[in-house]
Design a protein around this motif. Structure first.
Motif, PDB file in Angstrom:
ATOM      1  N   ILE A  29       0.864  -1.178   0.000  1.00 31.79           N
ATOM      2  CA  ILE A  29       0.000   0.000   0.000  1.00 31.79           C
ATOM      3  C   ILE A  29       0.902   1.230   0.000  1.00 31.79           C
ATOM      4  CG2 ILE A  29      -1.697   1.321   1.320  1.00 31.79           C
ATOM      5  CD1 ILE A  29      -2.943  -1.328   2.141  1.00 31.79           C
ATOM      6  N   VAL A  30       0.772   2.032  -1.072  1.00 28.08           N
ATOM      7  CA  VAL A  30       1.524   3.275  -1.214  1.00 28.08           C
ATOM      8  C   VAL A  30       0.526   4.396  -0.988  1.00 28.08           C
ATOM      9  CG1 VAL A  30       2.936   4.697  -2.748  1.00 28.08           C
ATOM     10  CG2 VAL A  30       3.033   2.195  -2.931  1.00 28.08           C
ATOM     11  N   TYR A  31       0.821   5.299  -0.039  1.00 30.79           N
ATOM     12  CA  TYR A  31      -0.166   6.324   0.290  1.00 30.79           C
ATOM     13  C   TYR A  31       0.469   7.681   0.535  1.00 30.79           C
ATOM     14  CZ  TYR A  31       1.068   5.974   5.272  1.00 30.79           C
ATOM     15  OH  TYR A  31       1.728   6.003   6.482  1.00 30.79           O
ATOM     16  N   ARG A  32      -0.399   8.671   0.516  1.00 29.07           N
ATOM     17  CA  ARG A  32      -0.025  10.054   0.802  1.00 29.07           C
ATOM     18  C   ARG A  32      -1.086  10.613   1.735  1.00 29.07           C
ATOM     19  NH1 ARG A  32       0.834  14.869  -3.628  1.00 29.07           N
ATOM     20  NH2 ARG A  32       1.960  16.261  -2.236  1.00 29.07           N
ATOM     21  N   THR A  33      -0.662  11.182   2.842  1.00 33.28           N
ATOM     22  CA  THR A  33      -1.621  11.674   3.827  1.00 33.28           C
ATOM     23  C   THR A  33      -2.433  12.847   3.285  1.00 33.28           C
ATOM     24  OG1 THR A  33       0.055  13.112   4.801  1.00 33.28           O
ATOM     25  CG2 THR A  33      -0.239  10.933   5.803  1.00 33.28           C
ATOM     26  N   SER A  34      -3.590  13.069   3.893  1.00 29.64           N
ATOM     27  CA  SER A  34      -4.433  14.181   3.473  1.00 29.64           C
ATOM     28  C   SER A  34      -3.920  15.472   4.083  1.00 29.64           C
ATOM     29  CB  SER A  34      -5.884  13.928   3.888  1.00 29.64           C
ATOM     30  OG  SER A  34      -5.958  13.838   5.293  1.00 29.64           O
ATOM     31  N   GLY A  35      -4.385  16.584   3.573  1.00 25.45           N
ATOM     32  CA  GLY A  35      -3.988  17.897   4.069  1.00 25.45           C
ATOM     33  C   GLY A  35      -4.114  18.937   2.981  1.00 25.45           C
ATOM     34  N   LEU A  36      -3.915  20.178   3.347  1.00 29.17           N
ATOM     35  CA  LEU A  36      -4.058  21.263   2.389  1.00 29.17           C
ATOM     36  C   LEU A  36      -2.751  21.585   1.674  1.00 29.17           C
ATOM     37  CD1 LEU A  36      -6.366  23.693   4.372  1.00 29.17           C
ATOM     38  CD2 LEU A  36      -6.974  22.200   2.478  1.00 29.17           C
ATOM     39  N   ALA A  37      -1.625  21.520   2.364  1.00 30.21           N
ATOM     40  CA  ALA A  37      -0.347  21.894   1.761  1.00 30.21           C
ATOM     41  C   ALA A  37       0.014  20.920   0.643  1.00 30.21           C
ATOM     42  CB  ALA A  37       0.754  21.895   2.815  1.00 30.21           C
ATOM     43  N   GLY A  38       0.399  21.452  -0.498  1.00 27.45           N
ATOM     44  CA  GLY A  38       0.817  20.621  -1.623  1.00 27.45           C
ATOM     45  C   GLY A  38      -0.312  19.892  -2.313  1.00 27.45           C
ATOM     46  N   LYS A  39      -1.523  20.382  -2.157  1.00 27.45           N
ATOM     47  CA  LYS A  39      -2.697  19.708  -2.707  1.00 27.45           C
ATOM     48  C   LYS A  39      -2.659  19.593  -4.233  1.00 27.45           C
ATOM     49  CE  LYS A  39      -7.391  19.249  -1.431  1.00 27.45           C
ATOM     50  NZ  LYS A  39      -7.216  17.840  -1.300  1.00 27.45           N
ATOM     51  N   ALA A  40      -2.108  20.609  -4.890  1.00 25.59           N
ATOM     52  CA  ALA A  40      -2.084  20.610  -6.354  1.00 25.59           C
ATOM     53  C   ALA A  40      -0.987  19.714  -6.922  1.00 25.59           C
ATOM     54  CB  ALA A  40      -1.898  22.031  -6.867  1.00 25.59           C
ATOM     55  N   SER A  41       0.042  19.419  -6.145  1.00 29.14           N
ATOM     56  CA  SER A  41       1.136  18.591  -6.649  1.00 29.14           C
ATOM     57  C   SER A  41       0.812  17.114  -6.452  1.00 29.14           C
ATOM     58  CB  SER A  41       2.446  18.951  -5.948  1.00 29.14           C
ATOM     59  OG  SER A  41       2.322  18.748  -4.563  1.00 29.14           O
ATOM     60  N   LYS A  42       0.830  16.383  -7.548  1.00 33.09           N
ATOM     61  CA  LYS A  42       0.498  14.950  -7.519  1.00 33.09           C
ATOM     62  C   LYS A  42       1.580  14.205  -8.283  1.00 33.09           C
ATOM     63  CE  LYS A  42      -4.404  15.993  -7.669  1.00 33.09           C
ATOM     64  NZ  LYS A  42      -5.599  15.938  -8.494  1.00 33.09           N
ATOM     65  N   PRO A  43       2.424  13.461  -7.592  1.00 32.48           N
ATOM     66  CA  PRO A  43       3.487  12.745  -8.288  1.00 32.48           C
ATOM     67  C   PRO A  43       2.968  11.509  -9.024  1.00 32.48           C
ATOM     68  CG  PRO A  43       3.521  12.189  -5.980  1.00 32.48           C
ATOM     69  CD  PRO A  43       2.473  13.256  -6.146  1.00 32.48           C
ATOM     70  N   PHE A  44       3.735  11.097 -10.017  1.00 35.93           N
ATOM     71  CA  PHE A  44       3.513   9.814 -10.668  1.00 35.93           C
ATOM     72  C   PHE A  44       4.205   8.756  -9.826  1.00 35.93           C
ATOM     73  CE2 PHE A  44       3.116  12.855 -14.106  1.00 35.93           C
ATOM     74  CZ  PHE A  44       2.024  12.374 -14.803  1.00 35.93           C
ATOM     75  N   VAL A  45       3.669   7.529  -9.814  1.00 36.54           N
ATOM     76  CA  VAL A  45       4.256   6.439  -9.039  1.00 36.54           C
ATOM     77  C   VAL A  45       4.429   5.228  -9.943  1.00 36.54           C
ATOM     78  CG1 VAL A  45       3.933   4.873  -7.076  1.00 36.54           C
ATOM     79  CG2 VAL A  45       3.255   7.275  -6.870  1.00 36.54           C
ATOM     80  N   TRP A  46       5.594   4.585  -9.818  1.00 36.59           N
ATOM     81  CA  TRP A  46       5.905   3.360 -10.552  1.00 36.59           C
ATOM     82  C   TRP A  46       6.206   2.251  -9.557  1.00 36.59           C
ATOM     83  CZ3 TRP A  46       7.439   8.156 -12.015  1.00 36.59           C
ATOM     84  CH2 TRP A  46       7.272   8.539 -13.343  1.00 36.59           C
ATOM     85  N   VAL A  47       5.812   1.035  -9.902  1.00 36.39           N
ATOM     86  CA  VAL A  47       6.198  -0.161  -9.157  1.00 36.39           C
ATOM     87  C   VAL A  47       6.882  -1.088 -10.154  1.00 36.39           C
ATOM     88  CG1 VAL A  47       5.389  -2.163  -7.866  1.00 36.39           C
ATOM     89  CG2 VAL A  47       4.338   0.066  -7.475  1.00 36.39           C
ATOM     90  N   ASN A  48       8.154  -1.371  -9.901  1.00 36.37           N
ATOM     91  CA  ASN A  48       8.975  -2.180 -10.822  1.00 36.37           C
ATOM     92  C   ASN A  48       8.827  -1.697 -12.261  1.00 36.37           C
ATOM     93  OD1 ASN A  48      10.106  -3.708  -8.805  1.00 36.37           O
ATOM     94  ND2 ASN A  48       8.752  -5.452  -9.092  1.00 36.37           N
ATOM     95  N   ASP A  49       8.978  -0.389 -12.470  1.00 34.84           N
ATOM     96  CA  ASP A  49       8.950   0.264 -13.786  1.00 34.84           C
ATOM     97  C   ASP A  49       7.586   0.267 -14.475  1.00 34.84           C
ATOM     98  OD1 ASP A  49      11.454   1.408 -14.025  1.00 34.84           O
ATOM     99  OD2 ASP A  49      12.358  -0.465 -14.710  1.00 34.84           O
ATOM    100  N   VAL A  50       6.525  -0.061 -13.769  1.00 31.45           N
ATOM    101  CA  VAL A  50       5.173   0.024 -14.326  1.00 31.45           C
ATOM    102  C   VAL A  50       4.476   1.188 -13.621  1.00 31.45           C
ATOM    103  CG1 VAL A  50       2.956  -1.136 -14.620  1.00 31.45           C
ATOM    104  CG2 VAL A  50       5.090  -2.433 -14.804  1.00 31.45           C
ATOM    105  N   LYS A  51       4.037   2.181 -14.411  1.00 28.97           N
ATOM    106  CA  LYS A  51       3.430   3.388 -13.854  1.00 28.97           C
ATOM    107  C   LYS A  51       1.958   3.150 -13.527  1.00 28.97           C
ATOM    108  CE  LYS A  51       2.287   6.847 -16.461  1.00 28.97           C
ATOM    109  NZ  LYS A  51       2.286   7.944 -17.401  1.00 28.97           N
ATOM    110  N   PHE A  52       1.550   3.603 -12.336  1.00 25.36           N
ATOM    111  CA  PHE A  52       0.135   3.583 -11.990  1.00 25.36           C
ATOM    112  C   PHE A  52      -0.596   4.580 -12.881  1.00 25.36           C
ATOM    113  CE2 PHE A  52       1.559   1.760  -7.932  1.00 25.36           C
ATOM    114  CZ  PHE A  52       0.655   0.725  -7.822  1.00 25.36           C
TER     115      PHE A  52
END
Length: 172
Positions: A47-70
């Motif tokens: 389980i890969v997660y990011r906590t909730s909150g207001l700071a950095g709300k607009a920034s959303k990173p891309f995530v890969w697992v073993n070179d496969v992008k979600f």
């Protein structure tokens, strides 16, 4: 209380309540109690997660697992659930999944100047990651804190995940 103050307080309350369910998908607690988040037999759950909150709300990173992008970017208050074969697993993130186009570079130059263009080129598409050992029939938790990925305990993760929603119902 005057109208501008009342309006500000109501806006702030709406923003905070919206931020607590930012992931948008099924809530973690609901999925956990239904058994949906249990690993498949012989596999491990990540389980890969990011906590909730207001700071950095607009920034959303891309995530890969073993070179496969979600398919979806990792929003605040969201999590991915992934069944993995036991053994080493590489989880990575980056702010861009490609090099910036000339139009994107021009926009960055207008808003951030030459330093912004340089930083975007140097850091925006560079993946940063974490390799973890996935045990069979167990769950591993990976927290993205806005700067790095780190493996955390079940107790820490479940406290954080309380207000998070699933981003990848299909498992990818």
């Amino acid at each position: 209380m005057n109208a501008p103050v009342t309006s500000f307080i109501l806006t702030l309350l709406c923003a905070v309540s919206f931020a607590s369910c930012a992931g948008g998908g099924a809530p973690y607690a609901e999925l956990k109690s239904s058994g949906t988040l249990s690993p498949s037999t012989g596999k491990g759950r990540v389980i890969v997660y990011r906590t909730s909150g207001l700071a950095g709300k607009a920034s959303k990173p891309f995530v890969w697992v073993n070179d496969v992008k979600f398919a979806q970017r990792l929003a605040r208050g969201g999590f991915y659930s992934y069944d993995a074969m036991p053994g080493p697993l590489l989880v990575e993130f980056a702010w861009h999944d490609h090099y910036s186009s000339p139009a994107e570079t021009a926009g960055i130059a207008l808003t951030s100047g030459l330093i912004g263009v340089g930083m975007d080129h140097l850091m925006g598409h560079k993946r940063k990651g974490l390799t973890l050992q996935v045990p069979p029939n167990q769950t591993c938790y990976v927290l993205f804190d806005g700067r790095k990925l780190s493996q955390v305990s079940k107790e820490e993760a479940e406290g954080d995940l309380e207000h998070c929603g699933l981003l990848n119902p299909s498992g990818r």
